[in-house]
Design a protein around this motif. Structure first.
Motif, PDB file in Angstrom:
ATOM      1  N   GLY A   8       0.800  -1.225   0.000  1.00 31.38           N
ATOM      2  CA  GLY A   8       0.000   0.000   0.000  1.00 31.38           C
ATOM      3  C   GLY A   8       0.824   1.263   0.000  1.00 31.38           C
ATOM      4  O   GLY A   8       0.391   2.279   0.523  1.00 31.38           O
ATOM      5  N   GLY A   9       2.032   1.213  -0.556  1.00 30.07           N
ATOM      6  CA  GLY A   9       2.885   2.390  -0.611  1.00 30.07           C
ATOM      7  C   GLY A   9       3.619   2.677   0.692  1.00 30.07           C
ATOM      8  O   GLY A   9       4.294   3.694   0.806  1.00 30.07           O
ATOM      9  N   GLU A  23      -2.786  -0.942   5.084  1.00 28.64           N
ATOM     10  CA  GLU A  23      -3.826  -0.385   4.231  1.00 28.64           C
ATOM     11  C   GLU A  23      -4.816  -1.487   3.850  1.00 28.64           C
ATOM     12  O   GLU A  23      -4.461  -2.653   3.753  1.00 28.64           O
ATOM     13  CB  GLU A  23      -3.206   0.209   2.968  1.00 28.64           C
ATOM     14  N   LYS A  24      -6.053  -1.108   3.613  1.00 22.50           N
ATOM     15  CA  LYS A  24      -7.130  -2.073   3.388  1.00 22.50           C
ATOM     16  C   LYS A  24      -6.841  -3.007   2.218  1.00 22.50           C
ATOM     17  O   LYS A  24      -6.441  -2.580   1.140  1.00 22.50           O
ATOM     18  CB  LYS A  24      -8.440  -1.344   3.128  1.00 22.50           C
ATOM     19  N   GLY A  67     -11.312  -2.928   9.519  1.00 16.14           N
ATOM     20  CA  GLY A  67     -11.888  -1.898  10.377  1.00 16.14           C
ATOM     21  C   GLY A  67     -11.570  -0.505   9.869  1.00 16.14           C
ATOM     22  O   GLY A  67     -11.050  -0.322   8.766  1.00 16.14           O
ATOM     23  N   ARG A  68     -11.921   0.455  10.705  1.00 16.79           N
ATOM     24  CA  ARG A  68     -11.644   1.853  10.409  1.00 16.79           C
ATOM     25  C   ARG A  68     -10.977   2.470  11.625  1.00 16.79           C
ATOM     26  O   ARG A  68     -11.352   2.201  12.764  1.00 16.79           O
ATOM     27  CB  ARG A  68     -12.941   2.593  10.081  1.00 16.79           C
ATOM     28  N   SER A  69      -9.979   3.303  11.375  1.00 17.41           N
ATOM     29  CA  SER A  69      -9.242   3.912  12.479  1.00 17.41           C
ATOM     30  C   SER A  69     -10.025   5.088  13.052  1.00 17.41           C
ATOM     31  O   SER A  69     -11.121   5.412  12.605  1.00 17.41           O
ATOM     32  CB  SER A  69      -7.858   4.358  11.997  1.00 17.41           C
ATOM     33  N   GLN A  91      -9.800   6.351   8.148  1.00 19.00           N
ATOM     34  CA  GLN A  91      -9.059   5.512   7.203  1.00 19.00           C
ATOM     35  C   GLN A  91      -9.410   4.042   7.409  1.00 19.00           C
ATOM     36  O   GLN A  91      -9.437   3.555   8.536  1.00 19.00           O
ATOM     37  CB  GLN A  91      -7.555   5.717   7.390  1.00 19.00           C
ATOM     38  N   HIS A  92      -9.664   3.321   6.318  1.00 17.35           N
ATOM     39  CA  HIS A  92      -9.900   1.878   6.383  1.00 17.35           C
ATOM     40  C   HIS A  92      -8.570   1.152   6.566  1.00 17.35           C
ATOM     41  O   HIS A  92      -7.550   1.562   6.027  1.00 17.35           O
ATOM     42  CB  HIS A  92     -10.554   1.379   5.086  1.00 17.35           C
ATOM     43  N   PHE A  93      -8.587   0.049   7.330  1.00 17.40           N
ATOM     44  CA  PHE A  93      -7.371  -0.738   7.524  1.00 17.40           C
ATOM     45  C   PHE A  93      -7.729  -2.214   7.583  1.00 17.40           C
ATOM     46  O   PHE A  93      -8.887  -2.593   7.753  1.00 17.40           O
ATOM     47  CB  PHE A  93      -6.622  -0.324   8.795  1.00 17.40           C
TER      48      PHE A  93
END
Length: 106
Positions: A8-9, A23-24, A67-69, A91-93
């Motif tokens: 994810g960079g 990252e998601k 989840g989401r942070s 942010q989604h993770f």
């Protein structure tokens, strides 16, 4: 033994049985994911660095949950200009547990 891989960079430094948030990913919960973009692997006495990646090396992980942070607030404000803008972002993770670091030593 630890490894540094790219997803994810972003770069992540992981050990076996470590749980990290990345990252998601679009894979379902409980599936096994392989990260083949391994930048570096280090034992206690030997370190190998790829150029840019190590061939034949991969990090295996199991997806635990999605989840989401926490929400962050973005506020833009100019004084005496009657300008104020507020915005929130979550942010989604994906939370993954590192199962194994497969490395072929040269």
């Amino acid at each position: 033994m630890y490894a540094v891989f790219l997803s994810g960079g972003k770069q992540y430094r992981v050990k076996k049985n470590q749980v990290i948030q990345i990252e998601k990913l679009n894979d379902p919960t409980g599936s096994i994911v392989e990260f083949k973009n391994v930048l570096m692997v280090s034992n206690k006495d030997k370190t190998e660095i790829g150029c840019p990646f190590l061939n034949g090396t991969k990090v295996e992980a199991c997806i635990e949950n999605h989840g989401r942070s926490k929400k962050i607030k973005v506020i833009k404000f100019n004084r005496r200009k009657h300008y104020k803008k507020q915005q929130g972002h979550r942010q989604h993770f994906t939370s993954v547990k590192i199962i194994n670091i497969n490395h072929i030593e040269k």
